[in-house]
Every structure is written in structure tokens, then in C-alpha cells.
Design an enzyme around this catalytic site. Structure first.
Site, PDB file in Angstrom:
ATOM      1  N   ASP A 138       0.858  -1.186   0.000  1.00 62.85           N
ATOM      2  CA  ASP A 138       0.000   0.000   0.000  1.00 62.85           C
ATOM      3  C   ASP A 138       0.891   1.232   0.000  1.00 62.85           C
ATOM      4  O   ASP A 138       1.970   1.235   0.611  1.00 62.85           O
ATOM      5  CB  ASP A 138      -0.897   0.021   1.240  1.00 62.85           C
ATOM      6  CG  ASP A 138      -1.965  -1.069   1.212  1.00 62.85           C
ATOM      7  OD1 ASP A 138      -2.404  -1.435   0.096  1.00 62.85           O
ATOM      8  OD2 ASP A 138      -2.350  -1.555   2.286  1.00 62.85           O
ATOM      9  N   ASP A 152      -7.157  -1.575  -4.471  1.00 64.19           N
ATOM     10  CA  ASP A 152      -8.230  -1.203  -3.544  1.00 64.19           C
ATOM     11  C   ASP A 152      -9.193  -0.208  -4.188  1.00 64.19           C
ATOM     12  O   ASP A 152     -10.409  -0.305  -4.015  1.00 64.19           O
ATOM     13  CB  ASP A 152      -7.629  -0.582  -2.275  1.00 64.19           C
ATOM     14  CG  ASP A 152      -6.759  -1.552  -1.507  1.00 64.19           C
ATOM     15  OD1 ASP A 152      -7.014  -2.768  -1.588  1.00 64.19           O
ATOM     16  OD2 ASP A 152      -5.814  -1.095  -0.838  1.00 64.19           O
TER      17      ASP A 152
END
Length: 222
Positions: A138, A152
């Protein structure tokens, strides 16, 4: 794309064939998977871990971290379960696309969800520390929001699109929706015709007799 006209009307003209649905979902998912992995590899090679780098001021920062759980790090201790859930999502998308989806909008939504899920599944299976335990990369951070990635974004965008389509009453198969509407209209028409016939019969039975009562009596027949 099917363009046949008929009882389904414009719904049939907007209806994709099954191969077209699968092609749209597959191509979009593949593009998103590549984009997700390219951006993750760039983040790993460029960004310092856990050190926010301004991108759009404080609105969007680049913060590299490795997430073994879900959002906000939840489920970090059950990474294999999270991985299996993501795989189940992909299987569910494929089954739904094959069996029910003929709408280009639903195909777009499923392509987003599938592409995002595959991007994170790739990390779970192929990144350290090992298969089904891999940490997801991330690197995008908004204020008061968990750090996320391109995958995401795709999953959330696809889910929002599915919800919006449902709220606007759009069916996954336009032709099926048109057929159901036509059948409902036919049923309503039959009910109205039946009711009108019953009212006419009731009106006829309520009309006074126009014959001579004396002629209808038994004495008159003799």
C-alpha cells in the site's frame, strides 16, 4: 454485442453476449492487474517505508507500507483467511458474469472488482513472507483513511457502481428486465380485461326484463 430487436425492445439492443461480457471483464481485470503491480513495484523501489511523501500537499501523500491484513490492518493474524476470501470474490465474479450478467455497466463493475482482487491476491501469493501470507503493498494515503493502492481503488469503485446500478433499478440482464416488464404488463392487461368482463356481466344481469310477464307465466303457456 447483441442488436436483435423483438419483445425486449431497446433492452435487447443494449444486451451483451456472454463472450462479450467475459471479454470485457477479463480485459479490464488484466489491465488493472498490470497497472496495480507496476505502481506497487514503483512504490517499493522508490518510496521509503513508513515515511509520508507529499504528493498533493497533505490531501494525498505517498506512504509505503506492507499490509498483511485488510483495511486498517485488521485481520493481520489471519492472512490466509483474507487471501481465501479474495479468491472467493474472484470466483463469485466469474460465476455471476457467466450466469447472469449481460449489461455492459455490470460487466464494467465486475471487471473493476475482479482486477482489484487479483492485484491483491498476487501480493498475497507471491510476495514475502510466502504464499497465502504475503503482505500487500500500500502506498496511497488520504487524511483519516487507511493507506491503499490501485487494486483497492478498483474494488471499491466496482462495488459502488454495483450498488448505484441496483439503486437506479438497472438489471444485470437488460433483456430479462424488459421481458419481466412485458410479462407484468400483459398480466395487468389480462386482469383488467377480466374485471371489465365481470362488470359487463353484472350489468347485464341487473337489467330489467323486457318481456310480458303474462306470457312467461305457466297459465299463458297452457
Amino acid at each position: 454485442m447483441s442488436t436483435s430487436a423483438g419483445p425486449q425492445g431497446s433492452g435487447a439492443r443494449r444486451r451483451l453476449s456472454r463472450p462479450a461480457v467475459l471479454a470485457l471483464v477479463g480485459v479490464l481485470a488484466a489491465v488493472l492487474l498490470v497497472a496495480d503491480q507496476v505502481t506497487k513495484n514503483w512504490a517499493v523501489a522508490t518510496l521509503p517505508e513508513l515515511d509520508p511523501q507529499p504528493f498533493l500537499g497533505e490531501v494525498l501523500q505517498l506512504t509505503l507500507l506492507y499490509n498483511t491484513g485488510a483495511a486498517w490492518g485488521m485481520g493481520a493474524e489471519i492472512t490466509p483467511v483474507v487471501t481465501c476470501l479474495q479468491i472467493a470474490i474472484v470466483i463469485g465474479v466469474i460465476v455471476f458474469a457467466v450466469r447472469s450478467v449481460r449489461s455492459p455497466w455490470y460487466a464494467l463493475a465486475l471487471g473493476l472488482i475482479m482486477g482489484g482482487a487479483l492485484g491483491n491476491i498476487h501480493d498475497r501469493l507471491l510476495r514475502a513472507p510466502g504464499p497465502f501470507h504475503g503482505a500487500v503493498v500500500d502506498f496511497l494515503e488520504l487524511p483519516n483513511w487507511p493507506v491503499f493502492n490501485v487494486a483497492d481503488m478498483a474494488v471499491v469503485g466496482g462495488a459502488i457502481l454495483v450498488i448505484a446500478l441496483g439503486l437506479f433499478g438497472l438489471d444485470a440482464d437488460p433483456a430479462r428486465a424488459a421481458q419481466e416488464q412485458a410479462e407484468a404488463e400483459q398480466a395487468q392487461t389480462r386482469a383488467e380485461q377480466k374485471q371489465a368482463g365481470a362488470e359487463q356481466e353484472q350489468a347485464r344481469s341487473a337489467e330489467p326484463s323486457t318481456g310480458d310477464p303474462a306470457e312467461d307465466s305457466p297459465e299463458a303457456e297452457k
